[in-house]
Design an enzyme around this catalytic site. Sequence first.
Site, PDB file in Angstrom:
ATOM      1  N   GLY A  29       0.619  -1.065  -0.072  1.00  0.00           N
ATOM      2  CA  GLY A  29       0.135  -0.253   0.042  1.00  0.00           C
ATOM      3  C   GLY A  29       0.828   1.219  -0.073  1.00  0.00           C
ATOM      4  O   GLY A  29       0.012   2.463   0.059  1.00  0.00           O
ATOM      5  N   LYS A  41       4.272  -0.845 -14.675  1.00  0.00           N
ATOM      6  CA  LYS A  41       4.956  -1.273 -14.745  1.00  0.00           C
ATOM      7  C   LYS A  41       5.679  -2.587 -15.640  1.00  0.00           C
ATOM      8  O   LYS A  41       4.788  -3.294 -15.904  1.00  0.00           O
ATOM      9  CB  LYS A  41       5.757  -2.176 -13.078  1.00  0.00           C
TER      10      LYS A  41
HETATM   11  C1  LIG Z   1       5.523  -4.813  -6.155  1.00  0.00           C
HETATM   12  S1  LIG Z   1       4.314  -5.510  -4.784  1.00  0.00           S
HETATM   13  C2  LIG Z   1       3.262  -3.455  -4.779  1.00  0.00           C
HETATM   14  C3  LIG Z   1       3.200  -2.554  -4.537  1.00  0.00           C
HETATM   15  C4  LIG Z   1       2.222  -1.132  -4.220  1.00  0.00           C
HETATM   16  N1  LIG Z   1       2.531  -0.516  -5.367  1.00  0.00           N
HETATM   17  C5  LIG Z   1       3.465  -0.575  -2.664  1.00  0.00           C
HETATM   18  O1  LIG Z   1       3.478   0.848  -3.306  1.00  0.00           O
HETATM   19  O2  LIG Z   1       3.177  -1.567  -2.045  1.00  0.00           O
HETATM   20  C6  LIG Z   1       2.804  -6.406  -6.358  1.00  0.00           C
HETATM   21  C7  LIG Z   1       2.074  -6.559  -5.673  1.00  0.00           C
HETATM   22  O3  LIG Z   1       1.037  -7.565  -7.426  1.00  0.00           O
HETATM   23  C8  LIG Z   1       0.195  -7.987  -6.714  1.00  0.00           C
HETATM   24  N2  LIG Z   1      -0.609  -8.916  -7.734  1.00  0.00           N
HETATM   25  C9  LIG Z   1      -0.171 -10.080  -8.104  1.00  0.00           C
HETATM   26  N3  LIG Z   1      -0.506 -10.466  -9.175  1.00  0.00           N
HETATM   27  C10 LIG Z   1      -1.920 -10.198  -8.683  1.00  0.00           C
HETATM   28  C11 LIG Z   1      -3.051 -10.171  -9.534  1.00  0.00           C
HETATM   29  N4  LIG Z   1      -3.432 -10.843 -10.095  1.00  0.00           N
HETATM   30  N5  LIG Z   1      -4.095  -9.113  -8.481  1.00  0.00           N
HETATM   31  C12 LIG Z   1      -3.933  -8.519  -8.058  1.00  0.00           C
HETATM   32  N6  LIG Z   1      -2.806  -8.196  -7.423  1.00  0.00           N
HETATM   33  C13 LIG Z   1      -1.638  -9.316  -8.084  1.00  0.00           C
HETATM   34  C14 LIG Z   1       1.061  -8.517  -5.624  1.00  0.00           C
HETATM   35  O4  LIG Z   1       0.092  -9.659  -4.449  1.00  0.00           O
HETATM   36  C15 LIG Z   1       2.530  -7.727  -4.733  1.00  0.00           C
HETATM   37  O5  LIG Z   1       1.392  -7.438  -3.621  1.00  0.00           O
END
Ligand SMILES: C[S@@+](CC[C@H](N)C(=O)[O-])C[C@H]1O[C@@H](n2cnc3c(N)ncnc32)[C@H](O)[C@@H]1O
Length: 856
Positions: free
Chosen positions: A56, A157
Amino acid sequence: MALQKKHAKGRLDKWYKLAKEKGYRARAAFKLIQLNRKYGFLEKSKVLLDLCAAPGSWCQVAAETMPANSLIIGVDLAPIKPIPKVITFQSDITTEKCRATIRQHLKTWKADTVLHDGAPNVGTAWVQDSFNQAELALQSMKLATEFLIEGGTFVTKVFRSKEYNKLLWVFNQLFTKVEATKPPSSRNVSAEIFVVARGFKAPKHLDPRFLDPKTVFAETVEAAPNNEAKVFNPEIKKRKRGGYEEGDYTQFKELPASEFIDTTDPIAILSTYNKLSFKQDRNGNVALAALDRMPETTEEIRTCCADLRVLGRKDFKMLLKWRLKAREAFGLPTKNTKKPEVSEVSEEVAEVESMDEELKIQEELQALKDKDSAKRKRERRRENELRQKDIVRMQLHMVAPMDIGMEQAGPIGQDAMFSLKPVDKKEAVSKISKGKMALLSESERRNQDSGIGTSPDSDSEESDEEEDYLERELDDFYDQYKERKSERDAKYRAKKSRKEYEDGEWEGVSADEQESSDEGELEEDSSDESDEDEDDSTPTKRLITDLDNEPSESGGLSKRAKNFFSQDIFKDIPGILDEPEPEPEPEAGGVDEEMVDVEEAPRAKESKPTSTKEPKKKTPKQKKKAVAAEEQSSDSEPDKNKSFEIAKRKQDDVEMWEDEDKRRPDGTYDIDIITAEAMTLAHQLATGEKTKYDMMDEGFNKHAFKDRDGIPEWFLDDESRHDRPQKPITKAAAAAIKEKLRALNARPIKKVREAKARKKFHTAQRLEKLKKKSDLLAADEAMTEKEKADSIQRLMGRATRAAAKKQQRPQPRLVVARGINRGVKGRPKGVKGRYKIVDARMKKELRAQKRIAKRK
Ligand SMILES: C[S@@+](CC[C@H](N)C(=O)[O-])C[C@H]1O[C@@H](n2cnc3c(N)ncnc32)[C@H](O)[C@@H]1O
């Protein structure tokens, strides 16, 4: 190219620390901050959709930066802890359910910005990962096309891979401006890149093929490269440290394993490529076929070659060894082969090996450096903690500034580098001046043997520090507990304040004796020496001289003992101080203090008989008091024969002291015995059951020689409550003290006594007034004797009536609280004057009591 650190700590970089400092949930926050700084989309947005938002940090940044009352929605597969001003929910962004939930939250609104920082679970095969990422980006794009407002911004990204260009193409079709950027907070080793697509075109009809991964990422057939030609004649590639090869934007790189065997720079291959393949093309590959058949090419080697990115140091080593063996098998030069004619190649191989070693050394050096800096950081943190605690304690008046900082460990403190005190104590000056260094080193050796001055190994140092830290923690907790207790307990408060006003603990003569005995020990050493060095008989001078007091040798007593006994309260106690006869002074009180020569003290003693001489005949009572006085004097018996320096006091002080001094006319002390123990002791002494020598003997008990050094305060406090000397008491003494206390308690309190005295005084004043008036009347010649008598009678009558009226205060009227008076608050109706509300029973009882009293 430097190898990427595999351990987790390598990832705890400055952005990680900054994020911790600023309260962001992830270092990723800075990526958005930096993107927004460049493109400024957050300030302009009122509605934002964050896809893949957990934990988050992007939502946090959005909530901080976007205008007040903005709508921020965050969604992720993982749960997101609540963030103020942000709506979050858990869902898979590729599902219909997620789409519906977003629609529900947005209602009729459209998002100004859609963010996507999704990363699918990595760790599977690299190819699979990269594809999933691109697919996820396309999926988020799909959601963006549905919820973005026209002109809105989409940030996503993507990984630089084969799909990257295809994705960019799609974005370009839907947005007016598409830019790819890598914010500084994104790690260089990471292949991630951020695409900021601005100016959403919001087409009315969108061809679904735009958002279909199968269509978008459809493979284009490429001509197979002729690797065969390159096997043993590789083109020398210059590594580009600055970035990617010209025209090579792909991330996944595969190389035939034979090239790894043939190369002169195997490390470069291991760090650049993703896979070493054993796959032969249609024409076949001799080198690869030979390699495939080699017994050294085990299953483990094959697995390692399949994904170089997931390998560790051990695996790399294994591959390098395998390469050397293969080279030997193929007859290629290795470090061990001695073929001078292929010197060029062997040189190259040697270079490879040296690179390997260099890397190893570098890694080891780095590890050592890290360890060292971590240790120093730990120490610094500990020191800061201590200092902080000391300051807090000082602010709470728990310690004096003397106990901390410069004063203690500063230029003159005990730990100071130039502190002269320890040197002085050990009489080192004389030894140094004599040039007997052996002695000093001898004492040093002794210290070392006993563990003083030796540097313990780091482990024990650390555990000591930890113990110290724990002890300090415990002390702090105990202080806090005491504070809390003092707030509740008045008795404890009184005790504490008494402690605060105390002059400081007097440790008795023993502490000083200890010190002097220490000195004595050293002196003994030096005396041995002086036997040999007889010409060095000159007295040694101390480095530090105490400016407050005379040196202790002059008085015979230690300095602290002398200070203690020179207090005013000991002045007149016979036998403690051998006080000289005060010199007749012309102006008493004018001079403050005058030091009397120490030699003169005994003479003064001779000239004045001390009160220690017992009177020849005594009544038992007097005897008792005298014994008590003797008891006091016996405490200082050992000091009797020693001469003191005596300070004269101001005359006023002496008078004040004499007022306080409770002595009877016969010179004995008027001591009030208030405890049963003291009473018992006095009785025993008076009856000769005990002598002063018995008392001295009893003084040597387990309580007198308790070693309190290094014992925590909480322990001593607790022990002092229970571990006390139990002195015997007799029944008679206990009864006597009880009686005495009862008499004391029966006395009226001060206020009552004062009121009575006031009353008496006023009556006396009135009488005096009457007397004066009647005297005047009597002296009046114009009046006859009868008139005079009548007037005086009237005066007296008036006075007695006034007094009687004052005495006869009407009794309050009793009003029964029933009927109309039940529950009445305030004055009942129809009642005048003083009243008292009573219940019927009380009224009856009072009447009955009166009747009974009358009958009697
Ligand atoms: C790098 S983190 C995001 C960090 C976030 N932008 C932050 O600032 O805290 C990537 C996230 O993508 C989520 N994710 C991956 N595949 C997903 C999907 N199909 N649906 C929802 N979330 C997904 C993962 O659960 C993970 O928490």
